[in-house]
Design a protein around this motif. Structure first.
Motif, mmCIF file in Angstrom:
data_model
loop_
_atom_site.group_PDB
_atom_site.id
_atom_site.type_symbol
_atom_site.label_atom_id
_atom_site.label_comp_id
_atom_site.label_asym_id
_atom_site.label_seq_id
_atom_site.Cartn_x
_atom_site.Cartn_y
_atom_site.Cartn_z
ATOM 1 N N ALA A 214 5.900 -9.975 8.004
ATOM 2 C CA ALA A 214 5.940 -8.534 7.735
ATOM 3 C C ALA A 214 5.343 -8.231 6.363
ATOM 4 N N GLU A 215 5.608 -9.084 5.392
ATOM 5 C CA GLU A 215 5.052 -8.881 4.057
ATOM 6 C C GLU A 215 3.537 -9.056 4.061
ATOM 7 N N LEU A 216 3.041 -10.081 4.751
ATOM 8 C CA LEU A 216 1.601 -10.303 4.811
ATOM 9 C C LEU A 216 0.915 -9.190 5.599
ATOM 10 N N ALA A 217 1.568 -8.705 6.662
ATOM 11 C CA ALA A 217 1.004 -7.592 7.429
ATOM 12 C C ALA A 217 0.864 -6.354 6.555
ATOM 13 N N ARG A 218 1.881 -6.090 5.738
ATOM 14 C CA ARG A 218 1.798 -4.937 4.835
ATOM 15 C C ARG A 218 0.608 -5.081 3.882
ATOM 16 N N GLU A 219 0.438 -6.268 3.347
ATOM 17 C CA GLU A 219 -0.672 -6.508 2.426
ATOM 18 C C GLU A 219 -2.012 -6.226 3.098
ATOM 19 N N ARG A 220 -2.155 -6.686 4.326
ATOM 20 C CA ARG A 220 -3.428 -6.473 5.033
ATOM 21 C C ARG A 220 -3.634 -5.015 5.401
ATOM 22 N N ILE A 221 -2.549 -4.311 5.741
ATOM 23 C CA ILE A 221 -2.667 -2.894 6.063
ATOM 24 C C ILE A 221 -3.124 -2.108 4.829
ATOM 25 N N ILE A 222 -2.537 -2.414 3.686
ATOM 26 C CA ILE A 222 -2.886 -1.702 2.454
ATOM 27 C C ILE A 222 -4.332 -2.001 2.045
ATOM 28 N N LEU A 223 -4.755 -3.254 2.199
ATOM 29 C CA LEU A 223 -6.133 -3.606 1.846
ATOM 30 C C LEU A 223 -7.137 -2.903 2.752
ATOM 31 N N GLY A 224 -6.770 -2.690 4.013
ATOM 32 C CA GLY A 224 -7.655 -1.979 4.930
ATOM 33 C C GLY A 224 -7.272 -0.526 5.056
#
Length: 408
Positions: A214-224
């Motif tokens: 969930a933390e890594l998904a958030r990071e990728r969502i914010i970057l994109g």
């Protein structure tokens, strides 16, 4: 303080909840998943473990598996099997067995608090498993399973739990393993938020890979950011939060495939360097510092000299550490149990009969029955910022996937 937040759950209709609900994604192998889904096509395993139904030439592609999971989830929604609550809520969740009852609350927890150490961990994760679950989460735009979180109970939360579980439940069914699953919807959430604000820490009992994903998904969502979803649901992760006094930890036992070139006689001789070894028909240790071993059709009782353990180190005193540091690594050459396929991990729910089956059937040459880790052990290690050895805890019963889904 611990921040909790209500959410609009995607969930099964009450009449289909028992058929949809499934065990966590990492409990079964592909053959077992195929068997479950063949007998029950509504099983949520078709969403959490879609690769089991793919052709052999497709299984190597995570992208194909994630897309199949998304299609299966959409099909459950389109067919009216899954419905979405109209308002955000908390949910009380009770699991009842013949010997234990645990009741907690399902809510969303802050990933910011996880990063700041207010949600505490005790295990390392494997990057490949985190990447896999992250891809699954991002493709579905949904968290499909619960992280099991523990806290030190308070009188206020015990009172709120009692009040929340007196009305008519959303679901109340007995699963195939005999566990009763009961869920209530909680509409008034302010008192719960205030009560958890008095809880200093939450502890991950089970689900480290889910929260890391969930933390890594958030990071990728914010970057994109061009594909940033509305709202901020991606900043939160869904968890089942239970008072520690309700939770039951079973042993996480081990079996080994060979003796690392030793004869049985040499192996027993090496064991006696740090253990008192007796041949007894005892299968489960009576106390910490004891290990029961099954080898060549016979049970042995191994009593460790605790004076050899570091009295100040909470990890060294764990039975899984005693086994690893005094038998698996120095005698059997298993330095890293996370990557060495010569060691097998056997959840305590399978009992000592499974250990005997592995050895008698030739899959293993020796098996070790351990005392379970305690909740106090888990708190002590987590509070010290330390990491337990892999597969130190087995929580039973397991929370079901598919009953409550958090869409991000």
């Amino acid at each position: 303080m611990a921040t909790i937040r209500p959410f609009r759950a995607l969930r099964p209709t009450p009449d289909l909840a028992r058929r949809v609900a499934c065990v966590p994604y990492d409990v079964l192998d592909d053959d077992e998943v195929n068997e479950f889904t063949h007998d029950n096509p509504l099983s949520f395993l078709r969403v959490t473990r879609p690769e089991a139904e793919l052709a052999d030439d497709e299984k190597a592609s995570p992208v194909i598996a994630f897309e199949r999971a998304r299609q299966n989830l959409l099909r459950l929604v389109d067919d009216g099997v899954l419905i979405s609550d109209s308002e955000s809520s908390l949910y009380a969740y009770r699991l009842t067995t013949q010997t234990n009852q645990q009741t907690g609350v399902v809510a969303c927890c802050s990933l910011d608090e996880y990063e700041r150490g207010l949600i505490r961990k005790h295990e390392n994760t494997r990057p490949d498993k985190v990447q896999n679950r992250t891809g699954h989460l991002l493709t579905l735009r949904a968290q499909t399973g619960l992280i099991l979180l523990a806290y030190r109970g308070t009188e206020t939360l015990r009172r709120l739990t009692h009040e929340a579980t007196t009305g008519e439940p959303l679901y109340d069914f007995r699963a195939a393993d005999g566990v009763q699953h009961t869920i209530w919807r909680i509409e008034g959430t302010e008192a719960w938020s205030a009560a958890f604000a008095e809880v200093p820490y939450l502890y991950i009992a089970d689900g480290h890979h889910r929260i890391e994903s969930a933390e890594l998904a958030r990071e990728r969502i914010i970057l994109g950011r061009g594909n940033l979803p509305a709202g901020d649901e991606f900043n939160f992760v869904m968890g089942g939060i239970f008072p520690s006094e309700d939770l039951r930890i079973l042993a996480y036992n081990r079996a080994v495939r060979d003796l690392h070139g030793l004869t049985p006689e040499e192996f027993l001789t090496r064991l006696k360097q740090n253990f008192s070894v007796t041949g007894e028909d005892q299968k489960v240790p009576e106390r910490h510092g004891e290990i029961c071993m099954y080898h060549a059709g016979k049970w042995y009782r191994l009593i460790f000299n605790m004076e050899n353990a570091d009295g100040q180190d909470p990890i060294e005193k764990l039975d899984v550490s005693i086994l690893q540091n005094n038998i698996l690594a120095p005698i059997l050459g298993i330095a890293d149990p996370r990557t060495d396929d010569r060691v097998m991990f056997v959840g305590g729910g399978r009992g000592t009969a499974e250990l005997e089956r592995l050895v008698d059937g030739g899959e293993a040459v020796a098996a070790f029955s351990l005392c379970p880790t305690t909740m106090e052990d888990l708190f002590t290690v987590s509070d010290a910022g330390e990491i337990m050895p892999p597969k130190s805890t087995w929580f039973e019963p397991k929370l079901k996937d598919g009953l409550l889904i958090h869409q991000i």
